[in-house]
Design a protein around this motif. Structure first.
Motif, PDB file in Angstrom:
ATOM      1  N   PHE A   1       0.936  -9.367 -14.543  1.00 50.05           N
ATOM      2  CA  PHE A   1      -0.444  -8.918 -14.672  1.00 50.05           C
ATOM      3  C   PHE A   1      -1.306 -10.170 -14.811  1.00 50.05           C
ATOM      4  N   PHE A   2      -2.319 -10.297 -13.953  1.00 44.61           N
ATOM      5  CA  PHE A   2      -3.215 -11.443 -13.949  1.00 44.61           C
ATOM      6  C   PHE A   2      -4.618 -11.019 -14.336  1.00 44.61           C
ATOM      7  N   PRO A   3      -5.324 -11.829 -15.151  1.00 42.69           N
ATOM      8  CA  PRO A   3      -6.750 -11.564 -15.367  1.00 42.69           C
ATOM      9  C   PRO A   3      -7.450 -11.537 -14.001  1.00 42.69           C
ATOM     10  N   ILE A   4      -8.457 -10.696 -13.854  1.00 42.33           N
ATOM     11  CA  ILE A   4      -9.099 -10.480 -12.559  1.00 42.33           C
ATOM     12  C   ILE A   4      -9.508 -11.789 -11.884  1.00 42.33           C
ATOM     13  N   GLU A   5     -10.180 -12.662 -12.599  1.00 41.64           N
ATOM     14  CA  GLU A   5     -10.630 -13.921 -11.980  1.00 41.64           C
ATOM     15  C   GLU A   5      -9.458 -14.744 -11.460  1.00 41.64           C
ATOM     16  N   GLN A   6      -8.399 -14.829 -12.242  1.00 41.08           N
ATOM     17  CA  GLN A   6      -7.216 -15.576 -11.808  1.00 41.08           C
ATOM     18  C   GLN A   6      -6.547 -14.886 -10.620  1.00 41.08           C
ATOM     19  N   ALA A   7      -6.512 -13.559 -10.640  1.00 42.31           N
ATOM     20  CA  ALA A   7      -5.924 -12.807  -9.528  1.00 42.31           C
ATOM     21  C   ALA A   7      -6.670 -13.094  -8.231  1.00 42.31           C
ATOM     22  N   MET A   8      -7.994 -13.163  -8.307  1.00 41.13           N
ATOM     23  CA  MET A   8      -8.795 -13.408  -7.102  1.00 41.13           C
ATOM     24  C   MET A   8      -8.499 -14.787  -6.507  1.00 41.13           C
ATOM     25  N   GLU A   9      -8.120 -15.724  -7.340  1.00 33.26           N
ATOM     26  CA  GLU A   9      -7.754 -17.057  -6.852  1.00 33.26           C
ATOM     27  C   GLU A   9      -6.310 -17.091  -6.354  1.00 33.26           C
ATOM     28  N   THR A  10      -5.496 -16.162  -6.830  1.00 34.66           N
ATOM     29  CA  THR A  10      -4.064 -16.167  -6.544  1.00 34.66           C
ATOM     30  C   THR A  10      -3.711 -15.348  -5.304  1.00 34.66           C
ATOM     31  N   ILE A  11      -4.375 -14.219  -5.099  1.00 37.35           N
ATOM     32  CA  ILE A  11      -4.065 -13.315  -3.993  1.00 37.35           C
ATOM     33  C   ILE A  11      -4.137 -14.069  -2.662  1.00 37.35           C
ATOM     34  N   THR A  12      -3.139 -13.890  -1.830  1.00 38.93           N
ATOM     35  CA  THR A  12      -3.026 -14.623  -0.573  1.00 38.93           C
ATOM     36  C   THR A  12      -4.046 -14.192   0.467  1.00 38.93           C
ATOM     37  N   TYR A  13      -4.242 -12.894   0.654  1.00 40.14           N
ATOM     38  CA  TYR A  13      -5.062 -12.401   1.769  1.00 40.14           C
ATOM     39  C   TYR A  13      -6.448 -11.952   1.316  1.00 40.14           C
ATOM     40  N   SER A  14      -7.445 -12.324   2.098  1.00 39.74           N
ATOM     41  CA  SER A  14      -8.838 -12.016   1.741  1.00 39.74           C
ATOM     42  C   SER A  14      -9.086 -10.514   1.671  1.00 39.74           C
ATOM     43  N   GLN A  15      -8.466  -9.736   2.540  1.00 39.66           N
ATOM     44  CA  GLN A  15      -8.709  -8.290   2.468  1.00 39.66           C
ATOM     45  C   GLN A  15      -8.109  -7.688   1.192  1.00 39.66           C
ATOM     46  N   ASP A  16      -7.039  -8.284   0.680  1.00 40.40           N
ATOM     47  CA  ASP A  16      -6.492  -7.831  -0.605  1.00 40.40           C
ATOM     48  C   ASP A  16      -7.425  -8.212  -1.749  1.00 40.40           C
ATOM     49  N   ARG A  17      -8.051  -9.390  -1.656  1.00 41.04           N
ATOM     50  CA  ARG A  17      -9.035  -9.775  -2.673  1.00 41.04           C
ATOM     51  C   ARG A  17     -10.206  -8.793  -2.680  1.00 41.04           C
ATOM     52  N   SER A  18     -10.690  -8.438  -1.495  1.00 44.08           N
ATOM     53  CA  SER A  18     -11.785  -7.465  -1.401  1.00 44.08           C
ATOM     54  C   SER A  18     -11.371  -6.119  -1.967  1.00 44.08           C
ATOM     55  N   LEU A  19     -10.165  -5.700  -1.644  1.00 48.40           N
ATOM     56  CA  LEU A  19      -9.641  -4.433  -2.148  1.00 48.40           C
ATOM     57  C   LEU A  19      -9.577  -4.431  -3.670  1.00 48.40           C
ATOM     58  N   VAL A  20      -9.055  -5.505  -4.261  1.00 49.50           N
ATOM     59  CA  VAL A  20      -8.952  -5.587  -5.716  1.00 49.50           C
ATOM     60  C   VAL A  20     -10.349  -5.575  -6.344  1.00 49.50           C
ATOM     61  N   SER A  21     -11.299  -6.241  -5.726  1.00 42.23           N
ATOM     62  CA  SER A  21     -12.674  -6.259  -6.239  1.00 42.23           C
ATOM     63  C   SER A  21     -13.274  -4.855  -6.261  1.00 42.23           C
ATOM     64  N   VAL A  22     -13.143  -4.136  -5.162  1.00 42.54           N
ATOM     65  CA  VAL A  22     -13.659  -2.759  -5.077  1.00 42.54           C
ATOM     66  C   VAL A  22     -12.924  -1.855  -6.062  1.00 42.54           C
ATOM     67  N   ALA A  23     -11.603  -1.982  -6.125  1.00 47.67           N
ATOM     68  CA  ALA A  23     -10.800  -1.149  -7.022  1.00 47.67           C
ATOM     69  C   ALA A  23     -11.170  -1.412  -8.482  1.00 47.67           C
ATOM     70  N   TYR A  24     -11.406  -2.670  -8.825  1.00 45.05           N
ATOM     71  CA  TYR A  24     -11.761  -3.003 -10.199  1.00 45.05           C
ATOM     72  C   TYR A  24     -13.122  -2.410 -10.573  1.00 45.05           C
ATOM     73  N   GLN A  25     -14.059  -2.407  -9.646  1.00 48.71           N
ATOM     74  CA  GLN A  25     -15.361  -1.783  -9.911  1.00 48.71           C
ATOM     75  C   GLN A  25     -15.176  -0.290 -10.188  1.00 48.71           C
ATOM     76  N   LYS A  26     -14.364   0.384  -9.386  1.00 43.94           N
ATOM     77  CA  LYS A  26     -14.090   1.808  -9.613  1.00 43.94           C
ATOM     78  C   LYS A  26     -13.424   2.013 -10.969  1.00 43.94           C
ATOM     79  N   TYR A  27     -12.465   1.158 -11.279  1.00 46.94           N
ATOM     80  CA  TYR A  27     -11.733   1.241 -12.534  1.00 46.94           C
ATOM     81  C   TYR A  27     -12.678   1.101 -13.720  1.00 46.94           C
ATOM     82  N   LYS A  28     -13.578   0.116 -13.648  1.00 45.70           N
ATOM     83  CA  LYS A  28     -14.546  -0.098 -14.722  1.00 45.70           C
ATOM     84  C   LYS A  28     -15.515   1.080 -14.851  1.00 45.70           C
ATOM     85  N   GLU A  29     -15.927   1.658 -13.719  1.00 45.18           N
ATOM     86  CA  GLU A  29     -16.834   2.807 -13.742  1.00 45.18           C
ATOM     87  C   GLU A  29     -16.194   4.013 -14.430  1.00 45.18           C
ATOM     88  N   LEU A  30     -14.885   4.091 -14.359  1.00 45.07           N
ATOM     89  CA  LEU A  30     -14.155   5.173 -15.035  1.00 45.07           C
ATOM     90  C   LEU A  30     -13.961   4.857 -16.516  1.00 45.07           C
TER      91      LEU A  30
END
Length: 139
Positions: free
Chosen positions: A107-136
Motif C-alpha cells: 500500500f502506497f500513499p497516493i502521492e508516492q503511488a503516482m510517482e511509482t505507477i509505471t503507466y500514465s493511464q493507470d496514474r489517471s485511473l488511480v487519480s479518478v478512483a481516489y476522487q470517487k473514494y474520497k467523495e464516498l
C-alpha cells in the motif's frame, strides 16, 4: 487481434492504494481476464485476493481502460479491455503472489503511488478512483 475482457481493482486503505510489481519491473494494479461468462466484479475481487492477498469490497466503479501489446507466445497483437472497480480493503494485510510472477507490492500513499505507477493511464485511473473514494468519505 485477440481481444480480452478483463477486470481489476483500485484498492484503497485509508489514503493509500495497493500496487504490484510484475516480473517486467512494472508497477501495476491487480487485474485478470474474465473467463467462462463470469461477472466482472467477481473477477476483480478474486484477482485482488489472488494476486495481492487483499480482502476488499467494491464501493464504486472506476472506469475502463484499454491497452494493446504484441504477444510473443501467441504471435499476434492482443487488446486488453479492463473494467475497473474502486475497492476498500478490509485491513492493511496483504500477501504478494510470487508464484504468479509478482516481485513486490504494498500500500502506497497516493502521492508516492503516482510517482511509482509505471503507466500514465493507470496514474489517471488511480487519480479518478481516489476522487470517487474520497467523495464516498471512505479515506
Amino acid at each position: 487481434m485477440i481481444v480480452r475482457n478483463c477486470a481489476g481493482g483500485v484498492v484503497f486503505w485509508g489514503d493509500q492504494v495497493f500496487l504490484l510489481k510484475n516480473d517486467k519491473g512494472e508497477w501495476v494494479l491487480p487485474k485478470g481476464v474474465i473467463r467462462e461468462k463470469r461477472m466482472p466484479a467477481e473477477v476483480a475481487l478474486e484477482r485482488v485476493k489472488t494476486e495481492a492477498g487483499v480482502s476488499a469490497q467494491i464501493v464504486s466503479t472506476a472506469g475502463d481502460t484499454n491497452y494493446e501489446f504484441y504477444s510473443l507466445t501467441r504471435r499476434q497483437p492482443v487488446c486488453n479491455r479492463i473494467h475497473w472497480y474502486v475497492m476498500r480493503a478490509e485491513n492493511d494485510k496483504y500477501r504478494i503472489a510470487f508464484e504468479l510472477g509478482f516481485t513486490d507490492g504494498d500500500f502506497f500513499p497516493i502521492e508516492q503511488a503516482m510517482e511509482t505507477i509505471t503507466y500514465s493511464q493507470d496514474r489517471s485511473l488511480v487519480s479518478v478512483a481516489y476522487q470517487k473514494y474520497k467523495e464516498l468519505d471512505l479515506a
